[in-house]
Write a protein that holds these residues in place. Structure first.
Motif, PDB file in Angstrom:
ATOM      1  N   PHE A  88      38.759  43.274  47.754  1.00 19.52           N
ATOM      2  CA  PHE A  88      40.125  42.939  47.368  1.00 19.52           C
ATOM      3  C   PHE A  88      40.111  42.260  45.999  1.00 19.52           C
ATOM      4  CE2 PHE A  88      40.486  43.427  51.884  1.00 19.52           C
ATOM      5  CZ  PHE A  88      41.815  43.685  52.167  1.00 19.52           C
ATOM      6  N   THR A  89      41.231  42.340  45.293  1.00 18.30           N
ATOM      7  CA  THR A  89      41.385  41.629  44.023  1.00 18.30           C
ATOM      8  C   THR A  89      42.232  40.395  44.252  1.00 18.30           C
ATOM      9  OG1 THR A  89      41.227  43.683  42.767  1.00 18.30           O
ATOM     10  CG2 THR A  89      42.161  41.777  41.635  1.00 18.30           C
ATOM     11  N   SER A  90      41.641  39.238  44.048  1.00 19.52           N
ATOM     12  CA  SER A  90      42.337  37.978  44.252  1.00 19.52           C
ATOM     13  C   SER A  90      42.758  37.393  42.907  1.00 19.52           C
ATOM     14  CB  SER A  90      41.454  37.003  45.025  1.00 19.52           C
ATOM     15  OG  SER A  90      42.199  35.906  45.487  1.00 19.52           O
ATOM     16  N   SER A  91      43.164  36.141  42.923  1.00 20.67           N
ATOM     17  CA  SER A  91      43.636  35.463  41.717  1.00 20.67           C
ATOM     18  C   SER A  91      43.630  33.965  41.972  1.00 20.67           C
ATOM     19  CB  SER A  91      45.058  35.925  41.374  1.00 20.67           C
ATOM     20  OG  SER A  91      45.637  35.107  40.374  1.00 20.67           O
ATOM     21  N   GLY A  92      43.528  33.204  40.896  1.00 20.75           N
ATOM     22  CA  GLY A  92      43.626  31.759  41.041  1.00 20.75           C
ATOM     23  C   GLY A  92      44.953  31.331  41.645  1.00 20.75           C
ATOM     24  N   GLY A 112      44.617  36.568  52.659  1.00 18.53           N
ATOM     25  CA  GLY A 112      44.668  36.414  54.113  1.00 18.53           C
ATOM     26  C   GLY A 112      44.293  37.692  54.839  1.00 18.53           C
ATOM     27  N   MET A 113      44.746  38.834  54.311  1.00 22.31           N
ATOM     28  CA  MET A 113      44.395  40.121  54.906  1.00 22.31           C
ATOM     29  C   MET A 113      42.883  40.328  54.887  1.00 22.31           C
ATOM     30  SD  MET A 113      45.677  43.986  53.860  1.00 22.31           S
ATOM     31  CE  MET A 113      47.297  43.396  53.396  1.00 22.31           C
ATOM     32  N   MET A 114      42.274  39.984  53.746  1.00 24.33           N
ATOM     33  CA  MET A 114      40.813  40.111  53.635  1.00 24.33           C
ATOM     34  C   MET A 114      40.122  39.259  54.690  1.00 24.33           C
ATOM     35  SD  MET A 114      37.899  38.337  52.610  1.00 24.33           S
ATOM     36  CE  MET A 114      38.316  37.115  51.364  1.00 24.33           C
ATOM     37  N   GLN A 115      40.557  38.011  54.850  1.00 24.11           N
ATOM     38  CA  GLN A 115      39.897  37.109  55.786  1.00 24.11           C
ATOM     39  C   GLN A 115      40.057  37.579  57.235  1.00 24.11           C
ATOM     40  OE1 GLN A 115      41.078  33.027  55.097  1.00 24.11           O
ATOM     41  NE2 GLN A 115      40.825  33.208  52.895  1.00 24.11           N
ATOM     42  N   ILE A 116      41.232  38.083  57.565  1.00 25.62           N
ATOM     43  CA  ILE A 116      41.472  38.587  58.926  1.00 25.62           C
ATOM     44  C   ILE A 116      40.564  39.771  59.225  1.00 25.62           C
ATOM     45  CG2 ILE A 116      43.166  39.813  60.356  1.00 25.62           C
ATOM     46  CD1 ILE A 116      45.312  38.011  58.912  1.00 25.62           C
ATOM     47  N   LEU A 117      40.496  40.719  58.280  1.00 28.30           N
ATOM     48  CA  LEU A 117      39.663  41.902  58.489  1.00 28.30           C
ATOM     49  C   LEU A 117      38.179  41.525  58.552  1.00 28.30           C
ATOM     50  CD1 LEU A 117      41.594  44.327  56.148  1.00 28.30           C
ATOM     51  CD2 LEU A 117      41.219  44.689  58.597  1.00 28.30           C
ATOM     52  N   ILE A 166      37.421  39.349  44.998  1.00 35.50           N
ATOM     53  CA  ILE A 166      36.971  38.881  43.693  1.00 35.50           C
ATOM     54  C   ILE A 166      38.178  38.437  42.881  1.00 35.50           C
ATOM     55  CG2 ILE A 166      35.977  39.567  41.471  1.00 35.50           C
ATOM     56  CD1 ILE A 166      34.066  41.361  42.901  1.00 35.50           C
ATOM     57  N   ASN A 167      38.087  37.253  42.313  1.00 41.89           N
ATOM     58  CA  ASN A 167      39.055  36.800  41.319  1.00 41.89           C
ATOM     59  C   ASN A 167      38.458  37.112  39.950  1.00 41.89           C
ATOM     60  OD1 ASN A 167      40.794  35.491  39.576  1.00 41.89           O
ATOM     61  ND2 ASN A 167      40.158  33.435  40.168  1.00 41.89           N
ATOM     62  N   PRO A 168      39.018  38.094  39.225  1.00 43.07           N
ATOM     63  CA  PRO A 168      38.427  38.472  37.941  1.00 43.07           C
ATOM     64  C   PRO A 168      38.488  37.359  36.903  1.00 43.07           C
ATOM     65  CG  PRO A 168      40.158  40.028  38.614  1.00 43.07           C
ATOM     66  CD  PRO A 168      40.193  38.876  39.563  1.00 43.07           C
ATOM     67  N   GLY A 169      39.459  36.436  37.031  1.00 36.91           N
ATOM     68  CA  GLY A 169      39.646  35.419  36.003  1.00 36.91           C
ATOM     69  C   GLY A 169      40.328  36.019  34.777  1.00 36.91           C
ATOM     70  N   PRO A 170      40.466  35.236  33.713  1.00 38.55           N
ATOM     71  CA  PRO A 170      41.140  35.740  32.505  1.00 38.55           C
ATOM     72  C   PRO A 170      40.374  36.925  31.909  1.00 38.55           C
ATOM     73  CG  PRO A 170      40.905  33.340  32.445  1.00 38.55           C
ATOM     74  CD  PRO A 170      40.073  33.823  33.576  1.00 38.55           C
ATOM     75  N   THR A 171      40.980  38.105  31.981  1.00 41.11           N
ATOM     76  CA  THR A 171      40.316  39.335  31.537  1.00 41.11           C
ATOM     77  C   THR A 171      41.314  40.195  30.767  1.00 41.11           C
ATOM     78  OG1 THR A 171      39.038  39.276  33.595  1.00 41.11           O
ATOM     79  CG2 THR A 171      38.924  41.297  32.313  1.00 41.11           C
ATOM     80  N   GLN A 172      40.826  40.855  29.741  1.00 38.44           N
ATOM     81  CA  GLN A 172      41.685  41.717  28.927  1.00 38.44           C
ATOM     82  C   GLN A 172      42.277  42.837  29.791  1.00 38.44           C
ATOM     83  OE1 GLN A 172      39.282  43.132  25.661  1.00 38.44           O
ATOM     84  NE2 GLN A 172      38.664  41.066  25.066  1.00 38.44           N
ATOM     85  N   GLN A 185      34.031  36.522  51.858  1.00 42.55           N
ATOM     86  CA  GLN A 185      33.812  35.601  50.738  1.00 42.55           C
ATOM     87  C   GLN A 185      34.821  35.837  49.618  1.00 42.55           C
ATOM     88  OE1 GLN A 185      31.393  33.079  50.972  1.00 42.55           O
ATOM     89  NE2 GLN A 185      31.459  33.891  53.053  1.00 42.55           N
ATOM     90  N   TYR A 186      35.216  34.746  48.987  1.00 40.68           N
ATOM     91  CA  TYR A 186      36.033  34.751  47.777  1.00 40.68           C
ATOM     92  C   TYR A 186      35.101  34.438  46.607  1.00 40.68           C
ATOM     93  CZ  TYR A 186      39.226  32.707  44.257  1.00 40.68           C
ATOM     94  OH  TYR A 186      39.887  32.362  43.102  1.00 40.68           O
TER      95      TYR A 186
END
Length: 245
Positions: free
Chosen positions: A149-153, A174-179, A193-199, A239-240
């Motif tokens: 999954f793609t997360s974010s801060g 939450g969906m990721m954690q449940i699955l 994964i939280n990509p962080g500030p990315t172009q 994991q996040y």
């Protein structure tokens, strides 16, 4: 966490990446193909997907597949048909990266229009629900499958004016954690994964005055994605991960 993987770590794997026409999704598709994966390119704009396809072929990567799909209008049947096609052509799905998403407009919560709320939730959340329901049986046919999954801060701590996007990322996490919990004893693992500030276009829309050269390019943050898709991460579940830590 050690993100090292061996060369050709994704050889003989079939990996579906949403939003693979540009930005992080495009770079990940190119890198997965370099690691030996057969990539299924999913996106809304055929011309962009074809350009990525051509680039993979020119790099002598395995021939990818193209799935033109508008996540805003796709129904459960579209995803079931896609899942059946993937199973018929490839037998199983080894990896799924839920990368596609939209920002909406940064504005006070009380001023969010209902149609904008629905659009962001449809693309960032509901499409993932429908896609996973259809693809879980195909993922289950793989010897070891990984869903990223793609997360974010702002999906971990809410931030003023980020209403639609922030809520969608909280829900996606939450969906990721449940699955991950439901499938803890299976051959499928789920992480974010939280990509962080990315172009990216999304980043530019959120921070139009930002100098894009001051933040990472998609190519600079690929290692944790490739690690989670490779067999080296078997056992990593729920994991996040922050790509820039």
């Amino acid at each position: 966490m050690n993100y090292s993987i061996k060369p050709e770590a994704l050889s003989n794997k079939t990996i579906l990446i949403t939003g693979s026409g540009d930005g992080i999704g495009k770079q990940l598709a190119l890198d997965c193909a370099k690691q030996g994966a057969t990539v299924i390119l999913l996106g809304r704009t055929v011309a962009k997907l074809e350009a990525v396809y051509d680039q993979i072929i020119s790099n002598n990567g395995p021939e990818p597949a193209i799935v033109p799909l508008d996540l805003q209008g796709a129904t459960g049947k579209h995803y079931l048909d896609m899942a059946n096609t993937i199973e018929d052509q490839f037998g199983a799905l080894d990896g799924l990266v839920l990368n596609a998403g939209i920002l909406g407009t940064l504005r006070p919560f009380a001023q969010i229009p209902e149609d904008e709320w629905q659009e962001v939730m449809q693309i960032n959340l509901h499409s993932q629900f429908l896609m996973l329901k259809a693809l879980l049986p195909v993922l289950n046919k793989a010897q070891s499958a990984s869903v990223v999954f793609t997360s974010s801060g702002v999906g971990k701590k809410g931030r003023a004016y980020w209403g639609c996007y922030s809520v969608s990322k909280f829900a996606s996490e939450g969906m990721m954690q449940i699955l991950a919990d439901e499938y803890a004893n299976s051959t499928i693992r789920f992480n974010s994964i939280n990509p962080g500030p990315t172009q990216s276009k999304l980043r530019t829309r959120a921070y139009p005055a930002e100098d894009s050269n001051s933040i990472k390019a998609p190519a600079d943050i690929m290692t944790p994605y490739l690690y989670l898709l490779a067999d080296e991460s078997i056992g990593v579940n729920g994991q996040y991960i922050e790509a820039q830590k």
